[in-house]
Scaffold this motif. Structure first.
Motif, PDB file in Angstrom:
ATOM      1  N   GLU A  45      24.665  89.616  -9.182  1.00  0.00           N
ATOM      2  CA  GLU A  45      23.672  88.615  -9.034  1.00  0.00           C
ATOM      3  C   GLU A  45      22.962  88.824  -7.563  1.00  0.00           C
ATOM      4  O   GLU A  45      21.786  88.238  -7.509  1.00  0.00           O
ATOM      5  CB  GLU A  45      24.740  87.443  -8.958  1.00  0.00           C
ATOM      6  N   LYS A  46      23.635  89.145  -6.652  1.00  0.00           N
ATOM      7  CA  LYS A  46      22.876  89.348  -5.256  1.00  0.00           C
ATOM      8  C   LYS A  46      21.662  89.995  -5.461  1.00  0.00           C
ATOM      9  O   LYS A  46      20.521  89.705  -4.932  1.00  0.00           O
ATOM     10  CB  LYS A  46      23.878  89.895  -4.339  1.00  0.00           C
ATOM     11  N   GLU A  47      21.882  91.518  -6.219  1.00  0.00           N
ATOM     12  CA  GLU A  47      20.676  92.325  -6.318  1.00  0.00           C
ATOM     13  C   GLU A  47      19.807  91.748  -7.170  1.00  0.00           C
ATOM     14  O   GLU A  47      18.332  91.845  -6.785  1.00  0.00           O
ATOM     15  CB  GLU A  47      21.349  93.490  -6.951  1.00  0.00           C
ATOM     16  N   ASP A  48      20.149  91.031  -8.265  1.00  0.00           N
ATOM     17  CA  ASP A  48      18.970  90.206  -8.927  1.00  0.00           C
ATOM     18  C   ASP A  48      18.078  89.188  -8.098  1.00  0.00           C
ATOM     19  O   ASP A  48      16.832  89.377  -8.272  1.00  0.00           O
ATOM     20  CB  ASP A  48      19.535  89.543 -10.159  1.00  0.00           C
ATOM     21  N   ALA A  49      18.737  88.531  -7.256  1.00  0.00           N
ATOM     22  CA  ALA A  49      18.119  87.426  -6.534  1.00  0.00           C
ATOM     23  C   ALA A  49      17.348  88.107  -5.488  1.00  0.00           C
ATOM     24  O   ALA A  49      16.303  87.894  -5.446  1.00  0.00           O
ATOM     25  CB  ALA A  49      19.124  86.495  -5.925  1.00  0.00           C
ATOM     26  N   LEU A  50      17.685  89.311  -4.850  1.00  0.00           N
ATOM     27  CA  LEU A  50      17.008  89.985  -3.639  1.00  0.00           C
ATOM     28  C   LEU A  50      15.995  90.582  -4.474  1.00  0.00           C
ATOM     29  O   LEU A  50      14.939  90.636  -3.793  1.00  0.00           O
ATOM     30  CB  LEU A  50      18.241  90.868  -3.169  1.00  0.00           C
ATOM     31  N   GLN A  51      15.823  91.314  -5.725  1.00  0.00           N
ATOM     32  CA  GLN A  51      14.889  91.736  -6.266  1.00  0.00           C
ATOM     33  C   GLN A  51      13.825  90.827  -6.544  1.00  0.00           C
ATOM     34  O   GLN A  51      12.607  91.214  -6.322  1.00  0.00           O
ATOM     35  CB  GLN A  51      15.147  92.568  -7.490  1.00  0.00           C
ATOM     36  N   GLY A  52      14.135  89.663  -6.881  1.00  0.00           N
ATOM     37  CA  GLY A  52      13.166  88.564  -7.285  1.00  0.00           C
ATOM     38  C   GLY A  52      12.467  88.248  -5.912  1.00  0.00           C
ATOM     39  O   GLY A  52      11.323  87.952  -5.754  1.00  0.00           O
ATOM     40  N   ILE A  53      13.139  88.102  -4.722  1.00  0.00           N
ATOM     41  CA  ILE A  53      12.514  87.748  -3.536  1.00  0.00           C
ATOM     42  C   ILE A  53      11.694  88.883  -3.073  1.00  0.00           C
ATOM     43  O   ILE A  53      10.843  88.726  -2.655  1.00  0.00           O
ATOM     44  CB  ILE A  53      13.780  87.451  -2.470  1.00  0.00           C
ATOM     45  N   LEU A  54      12.200  90.052  -3.038  1.00  0.00           N
ATOM     46  CA  LEU A  54      11.430  91.353  -2.202  1.00  0.00           C
ATOM     47  C   LEU A  54      10.535  91.923  -2.972  1.00  0.00           C
ATOM     48  O   LEU A  54       9.752  92.555  -2.650  1.00  0.00           O
ATOM     49  CB  LEU A  54      12.646  92.323  -2.083  1.00  0.00           C
ATOM     50  N   SER A  55      10.554  91.626  -4.620  1.00  0.00           N
ATOM     51  CA  SER A  55       9.285  92.338  -5.479  1.00  0.00           C
ATOM     52  C   SER A  55       7.965  91.623  -5.126  1.00  0.00           C
ATOM     53  O   SER A  55       7.045  92.147  -5.608  1.00  0.00           O
ATOM     54  CB  SER A  55       9.766  92.113  -6.668  1.00  0.00           C
ATOM     55  N   ALA A  56       7.930  90.427  -4.522  1.00  0.00           N
ATOM     56  CA  ALA A  56       6.508  89.817  -4.075  1.00  0.00           C
ATOM     57  C   ALA A  56       5.723  90.719  -3.079  1.00  0.00           C
ATOM     58  O   ALA A  56       4.493  90.603  -3.169  1.00  0.00           O
ATOM     59  CB  ALA A  56       6.757  88.451  -3.596  1.00  0.00           C
ATOM     60  N   PHE A  57       6.392  91.554  -2.359  1.00  0.00           N
ATOM     61  CA  PHE A  57       5.954  92.273  -1.330  1.00  0.00           C
ATOM     62  C   PHE A  57       6.121  93.817  -1.286  1.00  0.00           C
ATOM     63  O   PHE A  57       5.645  94.471  -0.314  1.00  0.00           O
ATOM     64  CB  PHE A  57       5.987  91.520  -0.014  1.00  0.00           C
ATOM     65  N   LEU A  58       6.986  94.279  -2.103  1.00  0.00           N
ATOM     66  CA  LEU A  58       7.510  95.765  -2.136  1.00  0.00           C
ATOM     67  C   LEU A  58       7.326  96.181  -3.466  1.00  0.00           C
ATOM     68  O   LEU A  58       7.095  95.352  -4.404  1.00  0.00           O
ATOM     69  CB  LEU A  58       9.133  95.860  -1.876  1.00  0.00           C
ATOM     70  N   ASP A  59       6.905  97.521  -3.617  1.00  0.00           N
ATOM     71  CA  ASP A  59       6.673  98.041  -4.900  1.00  0.00           C
ATOM     72  C   ASP A  59       7.948  98.288  -5.689  1.00  0.00           C
ATOM     73  O   ASP A  59       8.869  98.389  -4.858  1.00  0.00           O
ATOM     74  CB  ASP A  59       5.772  99.415  -4.760  1.00  0.00           C
ATOM     75  N   GLU A  60       8.007  98.571  -6.660  1.00  0.00           N
ATOM     76  CA  GLU A  60       9.018  98.793  -7.716  1.00  0.00           C
ATOM     77  C   GLU A  60       9.957  99.745  -7.239  1.00  0.00           C
ATOM     78  O   GLU A  60      11.036  99.629  -7.371  1.00  0.00           O
ATOM     79  CB  GLU A  60       8.911  98.918  -9.096  1.00  0.00           C
ATOM     80  N   ASP A  61       9.478 100.873  -6.798  1.00  0.00           N
ATOM     81  CA  ASP A  61      10.322 102.125  -6.279  1.00  0.00           C
ATOM     82  C   ASP A  61      11.110 101.726  -5.193  1.00  0.00           C
ATOM     83  O   ASP A  61      12.311 102.017  -5.063  1.00  0.00           O
ATOM     84  CB  ASP A  61       9.386 102.993  -5.971  1.00  0.00           C
ATOM     85  N   ASN A  62      10.730 100.717  -4.316  1.00  0.00           N
ATOM     86  CA  ASN A  62      11.338 100.614  -2.808  1.00  0.00           C
ATOM     87  C   ASN A  62      12.353  99.302  -3.064  1.00  0.00           C
ATOM     88  O   ASN A  62      13.170  99.304  -2.324  1.00  0.00           O
ATOM     89  CB  ASN A  62      10.591 100.311  -1.879  1.00  0.00           C
ATOM     90  N   VAL A  63      12.154  98.458  -3.983  1.00  0.00           N
ATOM     91  CA  VAL A  63      12.827  97.201  -4.295  1.00  0.00           C
ATOM     92  C   VAL A  63      14.250  97.361  -4.323  1.00  0.00           C
ATOM     93  O   VAL A  63      15.080  96.875  -3.843  1.00  0.00           O
ATOM     94  CB  VAL A  63      12.219  96.473  -5.145  1.00  0.00           C
ATOM     95  N   GLU A  64      14.571  98.317  -5.387  1.00  0.00           N
ATOM     96  CA  GLU A  64      15.926  98.496  -5.695  1.00  0.00           C
ATOM     97  C   GLU A  64      16.699  99.098  -4.539  1.00  0.00           C
ATOM     98  O   GLU A  64      17.780  98.662  -4.343  1.00  0.00           O
ATOM     99  CB  GLU A  64      16.010  99.388  -6.902  1.00  0.00           C
ATOM    100  N   ASP A  65      16.108 100.101  -3.982  1.00  0.00           N
ATOM    101  CA  ASP A  65      16.880 100.907  -2.649  1.00  0.00           C
ATOM    102  C   ASP A  65      16.866  99.841  -1.521  1.00  0.00           C
ATOM    103  O   ASP A  65      18.078  99.972  -1.079  1.00  0.00           O
ATOM    104  CB  ASP A  65      15.744 101.970  -2.084  1.00  0.00           C
ATOM    105  N   VAL A  66      16.067  99.119  -1.091  1.00  0.00           N
ATOM    106  CA  VAL A  66      16.122  98.024  -0.098  1.00  0.00           C
ATOM    107  C   VAL A  66      17.235  96.994  -0.609  1.00  0.00           C
ATOM    108  O   VAL A  66      18.108  96.699   0.467  1.00  0.00           O
ATOM    109  CB  VAL A  66      14.849  97.298   0.072  1.00  0.00           C
ATOM    110  N   CYS A  67      17.380  96.586  -1.749  1.00  0.00           N
ATOM    111  CA  CYS A  67      18.390  95.805  -2.154  1.00  0.00           C
ATOM    112  C   CYS A  67      19.676  96.318  -1.915  1.00  0.00           C
ATOM    113  O   CYS A  67      20.706  95.583  -1.537  1.00  0.00           O
ATOM    114  CB  CYS A  67      18.117  95.344  -3.598  1.00  0.00           C
ATOM    115  N   LYS A  68      19.701  97.393  -2.356  1.00  0.00           N
ATOM    116  CA  LYS A  68      21.233  98.189  -2.362  1.00  0.00           C
ATOM    117  C   LYS A  68      21.554  98.291  -0.721  1.00  0.00           C
ATOM    118  O   LYS A  68      22.732  98.198  -0.523  1.00  0.00           O
ATOM    119  CB  LYS A  68      21.096  99.398  -3.035  1.00  0.00           C
ATOM    120  N   GLN A  69      20.552  98.811  -0.061  1.00  0.00           N
ATOM    121  CA  GLN A  69      20.870  98.696   1.440  1.00  0.00           C
ATOM    122  C   GLN A  69      21.281  97.523   1.948  1.00  0.00           C
ATOM    123  O   GLN A  69      22.246  97.471   2.579  1.00  0.00           O
ATOM    124  CB  GLN A  69      19.507  99.295   2.034  1.00  0.00           C
ATOM    125  N   ILE A  70      20.649  96.490   1.811  1.00  0.00           N
ATOM    126  CA  ILE A  70      20.925  94.986   2.092  1.00  0.00           C
ATOM    127  C   ILE A  70      22.279  94.778   1.777  1.00  0.00           C
ATOM    128  O   ILE A  70      23.255  94.281   2.521  1.00  0.00           O
ATOM    129  CB  ILE A  70      19.923  93.921   1.599  1.00  0.00           C
TER     130      ILE A  70
END
Length: 155
Positions: A45-70
């Motif tokens: 749930e956290k990862e889905d929510a974070l992807q929704g937030i970060l996808s507005a300004f990060l490309d798809e390749d980086n979003v998942e990695d950044v979410c996992k780091q967070i």
């Protein structure tokens, strides 16, 4: 719902630095991401929510990695905080135990010998009987009504 964390200072500093490195407004998104991490139950749930937030300004390749780091940083910080709280609780319990033991040492039960108990009972009985006898004697001597001095000059 997960219990909200009130002091996320160390994690919040890391998050702000990470958002700055991604050139994301930390004032807006930092608080928002922290709220998501505190409120969501599962990592999915956290990862889905974070992807929704970060996808507005990060490309798809980086979003998942950044979410996992967070999420990893958040989980690590929560575990360290829980361990610190547990250590603090153990310390408080140890202090409470010491205080309790000291109180038991200071307040020793007074041991009264059988002879002392008998003397005390005898004194109480003696004074108790005298008090009862005095009360009865006073009731018998109670005045019958007129205690005024006699007036010899009645005319």
């Amino acid at each position: 719902m997960a219990a909200p964390v009130t002091d996320a200072g160390e994690f919040e500093n890391w998050l702000n630095e990470r958002l700055d490195s991604l050139e994301v407004d930390r004032e807006v998104y930092g608080v928002y991401i922290l709220g998501v991490l505190q409120e969501e139950e599962t990592d999915e749930e956290k990862e889905d929510a974070l992807q929704g937030i970060l996808s507005a300004f990060l490309d798809e390749d980086n979003v998942e990695d950044v979410c996992k780091q967070i999420i990893k940083q958040w989980t690590d910080w929560c575990n360290r905080s829980a361990a610190k709280r547990d250590a603090d609780d153990v310390e408080v319990q140890a202090i409470a135990s010491m205080i309790e033991k000291q109180a038991q040492i200071v307040v020793k039960q007074k041991e009264v010998s059988e002879e002392s108990k008998k003397r005390k009972e005898a004194l109480l009985a003696q004074y108790g009987n005298i008090t009862d006898d005095e009360d009865e004697a006073e009731e018998e001597e109670a005045p019958s009504g007129n205690n005024l001095p006699a007036n010899d000059k009645l005319e």
